[in-house]
Design a protein around this motif. Structure first.
Motif, short mmCIF file in Angstrom:
data_model
loop_
_atom_site.label_atom_id
_atom_site.label_comp_id
_atom_site.label_asym_id
_atom_site.label_seq_id
_atom_site.Cartn_x
_atom_site.Cartn_y
_atom_site.Cartn_z
N THR A 20 -95.09 -6.38 -53.19
CA THR A 20 -96.15 -7.68 -53.78
C THR A 20 -96.39 -8.66 -52.72
O THR A 20 -96.59 -9.82 -52.67
CB THR A 20 -95.65 -8.11 -55.27
N ALA A 21 -94.44 -9.17 -51.64
CA ALA A 21 -94.55 -10.17 -51.08
C ALA A 21 -93.72 -9.97 -50.21
O ALA A 21 -92.98 -10.27 -49.44
CB ALA A 21 -94.21 -11.65 -51.91
N PRO A 22 -94.99 -8.77 -49.45
CA PRO A 22 -93.79 -8.20 -48.01
C PRO A 22 -93.73 -10.02 -47.09
O PRO A 22 -93.57 -8.99 -45.26
CB PRO A 22 -94.71 -7.55 -47.15
N GLU A 23 -94.27 -10.38 -46.38
CA GLU A 23 -94.42 -11.75 -45.66
C GLU A 23 -93.56 -12.89 -45.87
O GLU A 23 -93.35 -13.61 -44.90
CB GLU A 23 -96.09 -12.02 -44.94
N ALA A 24 -93.38 -12.84 -47.09
CA ALA A 24 -92.35 -13.78 -47.55
C ALA A 24 -90.46 -13.83 -46.94
O ALA A 24 -90.86 -13.07 -46.38
CB ALA A 24 -92.37 -13.71 -49.03
N ASN A 25 -90.30 -14.94 -47.40
CA ASN A 25 -88.57 -15.01 -46.75
C ASN A 25 -87.85 -14.73 -47.48
O ASN A 25 -87.79 -15.36 -48.29
CB ASN A 25 -88.46 -16.27 -46.15
N PHE A 26 -85.85 -14.16 -47.21
CA PHE A 26 -85.81 -13.45 -48.16
C PHE A 26 -83.80 -14.14 -48.07
O PHE A 26 -83.87 -14.11 -46.94
CB PHE A 26 -85.24 -12.05 -48.40
N TRP A 27 -83.43 -14.60 -48.88
CA TRP A 27 -81.94 -14.36 -49.25
C TRP A 27 -81.66 -13.56 -50.06
O TRP A 27 -82.24 -13.36 -51.10
CB TRP A 27 -81.50 -16.13 -50.01
N LEU A 28 -80.18 -12.89 -49.38
CA LEU A 28 -80.01 -11.80 -50.14
C LEU A 28 -78.69 -11.97 -51.10
O LEU A 28 -77.66 -12.40 -50.54
CB LEU A 28 -79.79 -10.73 -49.91
N ILE A 29 -78.70 -12.61 -51.78
CA ILE A 29 -77.21 -13.32 -52.44
C ILE A 29 -76.38 -12.33 -54.14
O ILE A 29 -77.35 -11.90 -54.85
CB ILE A 29 -77.50 -14.30 -53.52
N ARG A 30 -75.26 -12.09 -53.60
CA ARG A 30 -74.46 -11.41 -54.70
C ARG A 30 -73.49 -11.90 -55.28
O ARG A 30 -72.38 -12.85 -54.95
CB ARG A 30 -73.47 -9.90 -53.29
N VAL A 31 -74.04 -12.00 -56.48
CA VAL A 31 -73.27 -12.46 -58.07
C VAL A 31 -73.14 -11.65 -59.32
O VAL A 31 -72.31 -12.40 -59.73
CB VAL A 31 -74.56 -13.37 -57.90
N GLU A 32 -73.23 -10.43 -59.36
CA GLU A 32 -73.02 -9.44 -59.81
C GLU A 32 -71.57 -8.25 -59.44
O GLU A 32 -71.77 -7.67 -58.09
CB GLU A 32 -74.02 -8.59 -60.26
N ASP A 33 -70.79 -8.26 -60.50
CA ASP A 33 -69.75 -7.63 -60.26
C ASP A 33 -69.47 -6.17 -61.10
O ASP A 33 -69.66 -6.59 -61.87
CB ASP A 33 -68.13 -8.03 -60.77
N THR A 34 -69.81 -5.39 -59.26
CA THR A 34 -70.35 -3.93 -60.24
C THR A 34 -69.40 -3.04 -60.66
O THR A 34 -70.19 -2.16 -61.86
CB THR A 34 -71.00 -3.22 -59.27
N ALA A 35 -68.12 -3.63 -60.67
CA ALA A 35 -67.01 -2.68 -61.14
C ALA A 35 -66.53 -3.54 -62.26
O ALA A 35 -65.59 -2.39 -62.73
CB ALA A 35 -66.03 -3.11 -60.43
N THR A 36 -66.74 -4.88 -62.95
CA THR A 36 -66.46 -5.41 -64.20
C THR A 36 -67.61 -5.75 -64.97
O THR A 36 -68.49 -6.01 -64.06
CB THR A 36 -64.59 -5.86 -64.18
N GLU A 37 -67.16 -5.67 -66.02
CA GLU A 37 -68.35 -6.99 -66.57
C GLU A 37 -67.79 -8.47 -67.78
O GLU A 37 -66.54 -8.42 -68.32
CB GLU A 37 -69.09 -6.59 -67.73
N SER A 38 -67.72 -9.20 -66.93
CA SER A 38 -66.79 -10.68 -68.05
C SER A 38 -68.19 -11.66 -67.65
O SER A 38 -69.06 -11.91 -67.18
CB SER A 38 -65.18 -10.83 -67.06
N LEU A 39 -67.13 -12.43 -68.09
CA LEU A 39 -68.18 -14.15 -68.50
C LEU A 39 -67.96 -15.30 -67.11
O LEU A 39 -69.10 -15.79 -66.19
CB LEU A 39 -67.16 -14.98 -69.50
N ALA A 40 -66.64 -14.81 -65.72
CA ALA A 40 -67.21 -15.25 -64.94
C ALA A 40 -68.17 -15.18 -63.97
O ALA A 40 -69.16 -15.59 -63.14
CB ALA A 40 -65.59 -14.35 -64.47
N GLU A 41 -69.01 -13.97 -63.60
CA GLU A 41 -70.61 -13.49 -63.54
C GLU A 41 -70.95 -14.52 -64.10
O GLU A 41 -72.31 -14.52 -63.34
CB GLU A 41 -71.20 -11.70 -63.85
N GLU A 42 -71.17 -15.54 -64.88
CA GLU A 42 -71.76 -16.32 -65.06
C GLU A 42 -71.69 -17.78 -64.06
O GLU A 42 -72.55 -18.11 -64.03
CB GLU A 42 -71.96 -16.46 -66.60
#
Length: 473
Positions: A255-277
């Motif tokens: 839907t926006a193939p000409e946009a610029n992107f930053w890829l940012i990892r904020v999710e720990d896929t191994a655990t689930e905790s309030l720290a991810e916030e």
């Protein structure tokens, strides 16, 4: 939490040929348990009392915000305020000086610091500092986690994965449902706009041929247990990114193939905790600092490994949860935030997740190609009575490209949201003088349920040509 994984009825229709050539030298998509890196650890969120002793000032924001970030605010007549001032370096230095304490990330908007300790007793001297008002444990490491490896991927998409009859290929319905083609036809394909994609991993984005043309400005990892390479982590972010950014005519066009992107990892896929916030908040502030226009986040939180920290319904007001409080600030910084509503409709929670409850964002629910709401799509309203979800988009299913480089159909609000994110970029490109608030309101007004919003459809499925007319009249 990656919301598509929480949906028990996820459908993966892999259309790639089993005979497609596979890159040599990749690790197979194996997984196995390993000891938690670094041994037993605890994360604490320290809340600070003030920002005294900072060398930064509101008169010189160029010291901590990029020219693009400042230009975005100037264009929308937004003032830099005290929340923008970095956390006091003096305070951070004193916290770091305590033996056994490591600073993981900070949030200037919330004036908080996330620290890691191996012994909980190390927190006591931190509370002795007069500038630390509280310390909240937000993470306890498990004994082991699942390891991750890159999966095999296809050298190219097969011809039969697309269609010669439609330039958008298998992604045609993604954009058709929200009437986005006309904006593309007018030349609004996201050029000059910057989108930050928040997720837990972007498997093989650096290797899949059709993704090599994506304009990626950079990557960042804010998770405490940092990845050696975000491109070998889970492919949820790969699928999300594909709905916006891929440009393979006749096979798959986002839907926006000409946009610029930053890829940012904020999710720990191994655990689930309030720290991810905390990770998410740090990611949002970084995105602001480098001048992104839109944050696309297909993440939602509600329950955690430590059940005593689970969120409650009354917290769904955009103010209680750290992640929602942060998301609610984004429009005042000139950023449009698009977040998946959640896939809890068939579960016991049923309601939107955090931060879909945030104020002044676009929380997106899922519908099918017949414009009927998906039974799994989370419902509103927010606890303080605001309409949620805000709008709806295709997610039951949507077309995506997986980390294996194949076109697939996948279910979830996780994919309804980025489809909208891309169209927001195109719409805003057409009216750069408008504010984040004005753009979001035009999108809501274009919804087919705007006259009678409810807790299932919100304001309905937006019509982006109509939104363009509203915004540019």
């Amino acid at each position: 939490m990656r919301q598509s994984e929480r949906f028990l009825f996820s459908v993966f229709i892999f259309l790639a040929s089993v005979a497609a050539t596979v890159k040599a030298g990749n690790q197979p998509g194996e997984s196995g348990n390993i000891k938690y890196p670094g041994g037993k650890t605890f994360l604490y969120r320290l809340t600070l009392t003030d920002k005294k002793g900072t060398p930064f000032s509101l008169e010189h924001p160029q010291d901590y915000l990029s020219p693009k970030a400042l230009d975005r605010r100037k264009r929308q007549n937004l003032e830099v305020d005290s929340t923008d001032l970095p956390v006091s370096p003096s305070y951070l230095s004193q916290i770091s000086s305590v033996q056994g304490v490591n600073v993981i990330c900070v949030s200037k908007w919330n004036n908080t610091v996330l620290v890691k300790v191996h012994e909980q007793s190390k927190v006591k001297p931190l509370l002795a500092f007069p500038f630390v008002s509280s310390a909240m444990k937000v993470f306890t490491s498990p004994d082991s986690i699942e390891s991750s490896y890159r999966s095999l991927y296809h050298d190219e998409l097969e011809k039969w994965e697309g269609t010669e009859d439609d330039n958008y290929g298998m992604a045609a319905q993604n954009i058709n449902l929200v009437n986005g083609r006309r904006l593309h036809d007018m030349g609004y394909r996201g050029r000059g706009m910057t989108i930050a994609v928040f997720d837990g991993g972007f498997m093989n984005v650096d290797r899949i041929p059709v993704m090599k043309s994506i304009k990626i400005l950079g990557t960042r990892d804010f998770v405490a247990n940092k990845s050696e390479n975000i491109y070998q982590e889970h492919d949820h972010g790969t699928k999300v990114l594909s709905t916006i950014a891929v440009d393979q005519p006749g096979v798959f066009v986002g839907t926006a193939p000409e946009a610029n992107f930053w890829l940012i990892r904020v999710e720990d896929t191994a655990t689930e905790s309030l720290a991810e916030e905390d990770f998410w908040a740090a990611g949002a502030e970084f995105a602001d600092s480098v001048g992104v226009d839109i944050i696309s986040s297909s993440l939602g939180f509600q329950d955690f490994d430590d059940k005593t920290t689970d969120h409650k319904y009354f917290e769904l007001d955009g103010k209680h949860a750290l992640i929602s409080k942060t998301a609610s600030m984004l429009a005042s910084k000139g950023i449009i935030h698009v977040n998946s509503a959640g896939n809890e409709g068939l579960g016991t929670w049923k309601k939107i997740n955090f931060p879909a409850d945030a104020d002044n964002i676009l929380a997106v629910g899922a519908v099918n190609s017949k414009r009927v709401n998906a039974s799994f799509s989370s419902v509103g309203p927010s606890d303080d009575g605001r309409v949620k979800p805000d709008i709806m988009s295709l997610g039951s299913p949507a077309s995506v490209i997986t980390g294996r480089g194949s076109v697939s159909s996948d279910m979830g609000t996780s994919f309804a949201a980025p489809i909208i994110s891309g169209m927001v970029a195109c719409l805003w490109q057409s009216a750069r003088d408008k504010t984040a608030y004005q753009v979001m309101e035009a999108i809501r007004q274009s919804g087919d349920n705007y006259a009678t919003p409810n807790n299932v459809f919100g304001y309905g499925i937006p019509d982006f040509l109509k939104a363009y007319s509203i915004l540019t009249k």
